[in-house]
Design an enzyme around this catalytic site. Structure first.
Site, short mmCIF file in Angstrom:
data_model
loop_
_atom_site.label_atom_id
_atom_site.label_comp_id
_atom_site.label_asym_id
_atom_site.label_seq_id
_atom_site.Cartn_x
_atom_site.Cartn_y
_atom_site.Cartn_z
N ASP A 32 0.89 -1.20 0.07
CA ASP A 32 0.05 0.02 -0.06
C ASP A 32 0.76 1.21 0.10
N ASP A 63 4.10 1.19 -4.22
CA ASP A 63 3.05 1.75 -5.23
C ASP A 63 2.79 0.36 -6.06
N PHE A 87 -7.28 -4.60 -4.04
CA PHE A 87 -8.04 -3.62 -3.60
C PHE A 87 -7.56 -1.84 -4.32
N SER A 131 -16.76 -2.75 -9.47
CA SER A 131 -17.82 -1.73 -9.06
C SER A 131 -19.11 -2.09 -9.92
N TYR A 155 -13.96 7.14 -13.81
CA TYR A 155 -13.73 5.94 -12.65
C TYR A 155 -14.34 4.70 -13.19
N LYS A 159 -12.68 1.00 -14.21
CA LYS A 159 -13.18 -0.42 -13.73
C LYS A 159 -13.48 -1.20 -14.88
N ASN A 193 -22.76 -0.84 -2.56
CA ASN A 193 -22.42 0.08 -1.69
C ASN A 193 -21.81 -0.23 -0.54
N ASN A 213 -19.60 10.22 -0.25
CA ASN A 213 -20.56 9.18 -0.17
C ASN A 213 -21.52 9.53 0.92
N LEU A 214 -22.84 8.70 0.68
CA LEU A 214 -23.68 8.99 2.08
C LEU A 214 -23.58 8.68 3.23
N ARG A 307 -28.04 15.25 -7.98
CA ARG A 307 -26.67 15.22 -8.14
C ARG A 307 -26.16 14.71 -9.48
N ASP A 310 -25.99 10.61 -11.01
CA ASP A 310 -26.81 9.73 -10.01
C ASP A 310 -27.83 9.16 -11.01
P1 NAD Z 1 -9.59 2.95 -0.03
O1 NAD Z 1 -9.38 4.35 -0.76
O2 NAD Z 1 -10.23 3.06 1.46
O3 NAD Z 1 -8.58 1.89 -0.34
C1 NAD Z 1 -7.81 1.77 -1.42
C2 NAD Z 1 -6.32 1.37 -1.03
O4 NAD Z 1 -5.47 1.53 -1.98
C3 NAD Z 1 -5.88 2.64 0.10
O5 NAD Z 1 -5.16 1.96 1.31
C4 NAD Z 1 -4.75 3.26 -0.69
O6 NAD Z 1 -3.63 3.88 -0.16
C5 NAD Z 1 -4.26 2.13 -1.63
N1 NAD Z 1 -3.81 2.70 -2.93
C6 NAD Z 1 -4.27 3.56 -3.92
N2 NAD Z 1 -3.44 3.69 -4.80
C7 NAD Z 1 -2.27 2.99 -4.71
C8 NAD Z 1 -1.29 2.45 -5.36
N3 NAD Z 1 -1.03 3.20 -6.59
N4 NAD Z 1 -0.25 1.90 -5.14
C9 NAD Z 1 -0.45 1.13 -3.82
N5 NAD Z 1 -1.70 1.20 -3.04
C10 NAD Z 1 -2.51 2.19 -3.55
O7 NAD Z 1 -10.85 2.48 -0.94
P2 NAD Z 1 -11.75 0.99 -0.61
O8 NAD Z 1 -13.19 1.70 -0.41
O9 NAD Z 1 -11.23 0.20 0.32
O10 NAD Z 1 -11.86 0.53 -2.03
C11 NAD Z 1 -11.08 -0.52 -2.56
C12 NAD Z 1 -11.27 -0.74 -3.89
O11 NAD Z 1 -12.74 -1.35 -3.89
C13 NAD Z 1 -11.01 0.26 -4.90
O12 NAD Z 1 -10.56 -0.49 -6.13
C14 NAD Z 1 -12.47 0.85 -5.05
O13 NAD Z 1 -12.54 1.17 -6.40
C15 NAD Z 1 -13.36 -0.43 -5.08
N6 NAD Z 1 -14.85 -0.17 -4.64
C16 NAD Z 1 -15.02 0.51 -3.68
C17 NAD Z 1 -16.21 0.93 -3.46
C18 NAD Z 1 -16.81 1.63 -2.35
O14 NAD Z 1 -17.88 2.26 -2.27
N7 NAD Z 1 -15.68 1.76 -1.26
C19 NAD Z 1 -17.35 0.51 -4.49
C20 NAD Z 1 -16.96 -0.53 -5.25
C21 NAD Z 1 -15.61 -0.54 -5.64
C1 UD1 Z 2 -20.79 6.62 -5.82
C2 UD1 Z 2 -20.58 6.58 -7.34
C3 UD1 Z 2 -19.94 5.23 -7.76
C4 UD1 Z 2 -19.12 4.60 -6.60
C5 UD1 Z 2 -19.69 4.55 -5.31
C6 UD1 Z 2 -18.81 3.93 -4.45
C7 UD1 Z 2 -21.26 8.59 -8.11
C8 UD1 Z 2 -22.51 9.29 -8.98
N1 UD1 Z 2 -21.42 7.39 -7.92
O1 UD1 Z 2 -22.08 5.63 -5.88
O2 UD1 Z 2 -19.52 5.42 -8.80
O3 UD1 Z 2 -19.02 3.16 -7.21
O4 UD1 Z 2 -19.90 5.83 -4.81
O5 UD1 Z 2 -17.47 4.85 -4.19
O6 UD1 Z 2 -20.61 9.39 -7.54
N2 UD1 Z 2 -26.23 11.04 -1.40
C9 UD1 Z 2 -26.90 12.22 -0.76
N3 UD1 Z 2 -26.10 12.98 -0.20
C10 UD1 Z 2 -24.80 12.82 -0.03
C11 UD1 Z 2 -24.25 11.93 -0.53
C12 UD1 Z 2 -25.00 10.88 -1.35
O7 UD1 Z 2 -28.08 12.35 -0.95
O8 UD1 Z 2 -23.99 13.73 0.57
C13 UD1 Z 2 -27.21 10.19 -2.12
C14 UD1 Z 2 -26.87 9.95 -3.53
O9 UD1 Z 2 -27.62 10.88 -4.31
C15 UD1 Z 2 -27.46 8.40 -3.75
C16 UD1 Z 2 -27.18 7.54 -2.43
O10 UD1 Z 2 -27.23 8.75 -1.48
O11 UD1 Z 2 -28.84 8.62 -3.90
C17 UD1 Z 2 -25.72 7.04 -2.43
O12 UD1 Z 2 -24.72 7.87 -2.78
P1 UD1 Z 2 -23.26 7.38 -2.72
O13 UD1 Z 2 -22.99 7.15 -1.21
O14 UD1 Z 2 -22.42 8.69 -3.00
O15 UD1 Z 2 -23.08 6.17 -3.62
P2 UD1 Z 2 -23.43 5.96 -5.06
O16 UD1 Z 2 -23.93 7.32 -5.47
O17 UD1 Z 2 -24.26 4.93 -5.10
#
Ligand code: NAD
Ligand code: UD1
Length: 356
Positions: A32, A63, A87, A131, A155, A159, A193, A213-214, A307, A310
């Site tokens: 990481d 990295d 991840f 995702s 983004y 993916k 989510n 995020n929410l 937003r 969305d």
């Molecule tokens: P996060 O940002 O908490 O974790 C990502 C980790 O990767 C961090 O520790 C960061 O320091 C590390 N990282 C980033 N770039 C790097 C690099 N170049 N080299 C080494 N390490 C690096 O995010 P998360 O929520 O834990 O998400 C993990 C994975 O899941 C991501 O690929 C994300 O796109 C995917 N994902 C997350 C969500 C979500 O809502 N959390 C939803 C769908 C998919």
């Molecule tokens: C978002 C990303 C999605 C990503 C995911 C995880 C967008 C458009 N989509 O998903 O690509 O994979 O996060 O990182 O950014 N909301 C509010 N107020 C807020 C935040 C969110 O009302 O301050 C609402 C949103 O409109 C949505 C719901 O809450 O209806 C969930 O939002 P969020 O948590 O950002 O997730 P996604 O939009 O589903």
């Protein structure tokens, strides 16, 4: 005991999965660069795992775009690496719109280097964090894995591109000119989510800066770090007018990764593509009410316009994950909120709060 390389293992989902892997008896090497996380998360994982399990955890700070760091991670012990969970990446949609090259470099370029290192070190088993964002505006609810991939932001494009890279890899030795079936065992897991926190309240989600995020926003309002939630849209075609999402507890997600690894190891080489979601949708207002109930704190909000980018609704069809892995999300919205609140109330400033 298997040896696993966890790229991005200090992050939100990675830290919870690393803990579960240690508890399951595996040896874990985390690679990481802490670009979106804190080393404190791994210190807490080690404490939660206990001294004997934490002796099986090793950190390489580096990295995924750097072949030297990758080689170092694969060579931390003489044992060969049995699988990689990937991840590491960037996930902020708005940032990806402003810095698309950064997203292609880290998410796609980084994945390509990681895969090349896996080839160099003879490791052909990979679980990749995809995702639900690859579905864009879904054409049906619940969304099956066979739905069209139509990402709508950089983004999401990165993916989908990595998913394609993995499909190419999985099939490159299986074509007509091939000498044999592919050696690659790959799971592309499409998370819905991810939210909540470990039940201990010691590890959880700690976004840098104001959350996009929410869930983290709601919990930071409840703890008093932010004043009011902005609800993006109250005129969606949903029962209460607010957006509906499939929220999945991060520990359910972590368990899904262990189940995916078992399937990859126990079955012939394959490319698995699975939704990891609960199959249940909740509106923004339902989330606010559930969080207020769990925390006993008010979450004041304002209703704003929608937003950009969305969708009204995003809910997984998780049937295939259950059929292939025997896995199902177990924890409901009330548990998600109480575990999330436990983490936030013990760590109001996230890992910056110091030891919990
Ligand atoms: P996060 O940002 O908490 O974790 C990502 C980790 O990767 C961090 O520790 C960061 O320091 C590390 N990282 C980033 N770039 C790097 C690099 N170049 N080299 C080494 N390490 C690096 O995010 P998360 O929520 O834990 O998400 C993990 C994975 O899941 C991501 O690929 C994300 O796109 C995917 N994902 C997350 C969500 C979500 O809502 N959390 C939803 C769908 C998919
Ligand atoms: C978002 C990303 C999605 C990503 C995911 C995880 C967008 C458009 N989509 O998903 O690509 O994979 O996060 O990182 O950014 N909301 C509010 N107020 C807020 C935040 C969110 O009302 O301050 C609402 C949103 O409109 C949505 C719901 O809450 O209806 C969930 O939002 P969020 O948590 O950002 O997730 P996604 O939009 O589903």
């Amino acid at each position: 005991m298997a040896k696993l390389l966890i790229a991005g293992g200090a992050g939100f989902i990675g830290s919870h999965t690393t803990l579960l892997l240690l508890e399951a008896g595996h040896q874990v090497v985390v690679l990481d660069n802490f670009s979106t996380s804190s080393p404190e998360s791994l210190q807490r994982v080690a404490q939660l795992a206990g001294s004997s399990a934490s002796a099986r955890l090793c950190l390489v700070e580096g990295d995924i775009r750097d072949p030297g760091s990758l080689d170092q991670a694969f060579q931390t012990t003489s044992a060969p690496c049995d699988a990689v969970i990937h991840f590491a990446g960037l996930k902020a949609v708005a940032q990806s719109v402003h810095q698309p090259l950064l997203y292609w470099d880290v998410n796609v370029g980084g994945s390509q280097r990681l895969l090349a290192a896996m080839e160099r070190h003879g490791c052909h088993t990979l679980v990749f964090s995809s995702s639900a964002t690859v579905y864009g505006y879904p054409d049906r609810i619940p969304i099956p894995e066979t739905a069209a991939l139509q990402p709508i932001n950089p983004y999401g494009h990165t993916k989908a591109a990595v998913e394609q890279m993995l499909a190419d890899l999985a099939s490159n030795e299986a074509g007509p000119a091939a000498s044999g079936p592919s050696r690659w065992r790959i799971a592309r897991l499409r998370y819905f989510n991810p939210v909540g926190a470990h039940a201990s309240g010691r590890i959880g989600e700690d976004p840098l800066g104001p959350p996009d995020n929410l869930f983290p926003f709601v919990s930071q309002v409840a703890v008093g770090r932010r004043q009011r939630l902005k609800i993006f849209g109250a005129d969606w075609p949903t029962p209460d007018g607010t957006g509906i999402r499939d929220y999945i507890h991060v520990m359910d997600l972590a368990e899904g990764h262990l189940a995916a690894l078992e399937a990859l190891w126990n079955e012939p080489p394959q490319l698995l593509t699975l939704n990891l979601g609960s199959g249940r949708g909740h509106s923004v207002l339902e989330v606010v009410q559930a969080f207020e109930a769990a925390s006993g704190r008010p979450v004041p909000y304002d209703l704003l316009p929608r937003r950009a980018g969305d969708a009204a609704e995003s809910v997984a069809d998780p049937t295939e994950a259950h059929r292939r892995l025997g896995w199902r999300a177990q924890r409901d919205l009330a548990t998600i909120c109480s575990d999330g609140w436990h983490w936030q109330s013990l760590n109001p400033e996230g890992y910056g709060s110091g030891p919990a």
